[in-house]
Design an enzyme around this catalytic site. Structure first.
Site, short mmCIF file in Angstrom:
data_model
loop_
_atom_site.label_atom_id
_atom_site.label_comp_id
_atom_site.label_asym_id
_atom_site.label_seq_id
_atom_site.Cartn_x
_atom_site.Cartn_y
_atom_site.Cartn_z
N ASN A 75 -5.70 6.55 9.23
CA ASN A 75 -6.64 6.45 8.08
C ASN A 75 -6.37 4.89 7.43
O ASN A 75 -5.50 4.37 7.79
CB ASN A 75 -6.10 7.20 7.11
CG ASN A 75 -6.51 8.69 7.26
OD1 ASN A 75 -5.49 9.55 7.71
ND2 ASN A 75 -7.42 9.20 7.27
N ASN A 91 -0.46 10.78 8.95
CA ASN A 91 -1.49 10.65 10.29
C ASN A 91 -1.12 9.40 10.54
O ASN A 91 -1.10 9.25 11.98
CB ASN A 91 -2.81 10.66 9.46
CG ASN A 91 -3.85 10.23 10.60
OD1 ASN A 91 -3.52 11.00 11.58
ND2 ASN A 91 -4.87 9.88 10.41
N TYR A 140 -1.52 1.89 2.35
CA TYR A 140 -2.02 1.70 3.80
C TYR A 140 -1.41 0.54 4.69
O TYR A 140 -0.78 0.85 5.53
CB TYR A 140 -3.71 1.23 3.60
CG TYR A 140 -4.27 0.80 4.89
CD1 TYR A 140 -4.18 1.69 6.06
CD2 TYR A 140 -4.75 -0.73 4.73
CE1 TYR A 140 -4.84 0.95 7.09
CE2 TYR A 140 -5.30 -1.07 5.94
CZ TYR A 140 -5.12 -0.53 7.12
OH TYR A 140 -5.69 -1.02 8.09
N LYS A 144 1.21 0.53 7.96
CA LYS A 144 0.69 -0.14 9.18
C LYS A 144 1.94 -0.96 9.64
O LYS A 144 2.41 -1.30 10.80
CB LYS A 144 -0.53 -1.12 8.91
CG LYS A 144 -1.77 -0.25 8.93
CD LYS A 144 -2.18 -0.20 10.49
CE LYS A 144 -3.38 0.97 10.63
NZ LYS A 144 -4.16 0.84 11.79
#
Ligand code: UDP
Length: 328
Positions: A75, A91, A140, A144
């Site tokens: 995502n 996810n 986010y 990562k």
């Protein structure tokens, strides 16, 4: 030998598959199709399923002779990640853990990773290089960065070498006009500006004009999706050549403000695009511009579609021909 592309039905994944196909690679695709589009696949063998499903991944690795993985499945929306961090950890981080464990089990030892400028957070230096501090300002980017770090430890423990590509802002569409950007919901600046040009939206909302930049709006480094695709192939080649793990920024080294993007889109489309100033979006750094010297020197990466006008022209060609994206 085949290349496994996770998240291959997504925007950057599908353009990378097109490039892999052009050079005659055997391509295996894993996508759960939650955000991806089957129609975006110009070839390859698709397995529909999720990385967090171990039995499913066993089948994919057993049925194919996979020597390298390009890992896009994740995502990737900054705003959503601030509201639903758990979804991103599950996810992105847990999904990557499942993938690395299966790679290790099945003896696949090379991975090219789709990372992001969001790993840096608010930059200390402009342009940003790979040795700058990583302090993400959104969940986010944090996931990562966690995925990159996980790869580092799988490399040292299990010899899985990785190349992490930290992209700045991907934009544009394939020159064939057959594939392009189609997110649902769309949150990215250039497609939204072009939807406003098409009359699909009444205006573009500019998220903040009180940043400390020349015109007060955020500055980003836009890079053509096909140039990004080329970098993935160079990275696969480098790992196949026995290179050790590395991290590379991918951008053009030139920043454009949100207002500049809108002005260029007005001139490319010849349409009136109404802009409305709104509050800042949570988690957005003011300026993100890449130094990609390392990718140029070590990967031999030469972005060939680097002007923003050309990038927006290629995006406009796709959006004008496909106003509803892949949904005809
Ligand atoms: N942006 C904006 N209006 C929008 C979407 C984005 O002003 O409707 C701004 C956003 O705040 C950021 C820049 O455009 O400064 C690029 O945002 P995008 O979501 O495209 O990419 P990101 O930088 O988050 O990866």
């Amino acid at each position: 030998m085949a290349v496994l592309v996770t998240g291959g039905a997504g925007y950057i994944g599908s353009h990378t598959i097109a490039a892999l196909q052009e050079r005659g690679e055997e391509v295996i695709i894993v996508d759960n199709l939650q955000q991806g589009h089957k129609e975006a696949l110009l070839g390859g063998k698709l397995y529909v399923g999720d990385l967090r499903d171990g039995e499913f991944l066993d089948v994919v690795f057993k049925e194919n002779d996979i020597d390298a993985v390009i890992h896009f499945a994740a995502n990737s929306l900054v705003g959503e990640s601030m509201k639903l961090p758990g979804k991103y950890y599950h996810n992105n981080v847990y999904g990557t853990l499942c993938l690395l464990e299966k790679m290790n089990e099945h003896g696949t030892r090379k991975i090219v990773f789709s990372s992001t400028a969001a790993t840096y957070g608010e930059p200390e230096n402009v342009p940003i290089d790979e040795f700058d501090r990583t302090l993400p300002t959104n969940a986010y980017g944090e996931t990562k960065l966690a995925m990159e770090k996980m790869m580092k430890w799988f490399d040292s423990a299990h010899g899985i070498s990785y190349i992490s590509l930290r992209y700045f802002n991907a934009a544009g569409a394939h020159e064939s006009g057959r594939i392009g950007e189609d997110h649902s919901p769309e949150t990215h600046l250039i497609p939204i500006v072009l939807e406003a040009a098409l009359g699909k939206r009444p205006h573009i909302s500019v998220f903040g004009d009180d940043y400390s930049t020349a015109d007060g709006t955020c500055i980003r480094d836009y890079v053509h999706v096909s140039d990004l695709a080329d970098a993935h192939i160079l990275a696969v080649d480098k790992l196949r050549g026995g290179s050790s793990s590395s991290i590379y920024n991918l951008g053009n080294g030139r920043g454009y403000s949100v207002k500049e993007v809108i002005d260029i889109a007005r001139s490319v489309t010849g349409r009136d695009i109404k802009a409305v100033i709104e509050p800042r979006r949570e988690g957005d750094p003011a300026v993100l511009v890449a130094s990609s010297e390392r990718a140029r020197n070590e990967l031999g990466w030469k972005p060939s579609r680097s002007g923003l006008e050309d990038i927006i022209k290629s995006a406009w060609k796709w959006h004008e021909a496909n106003p509803n994206g892949y949904q005809k």
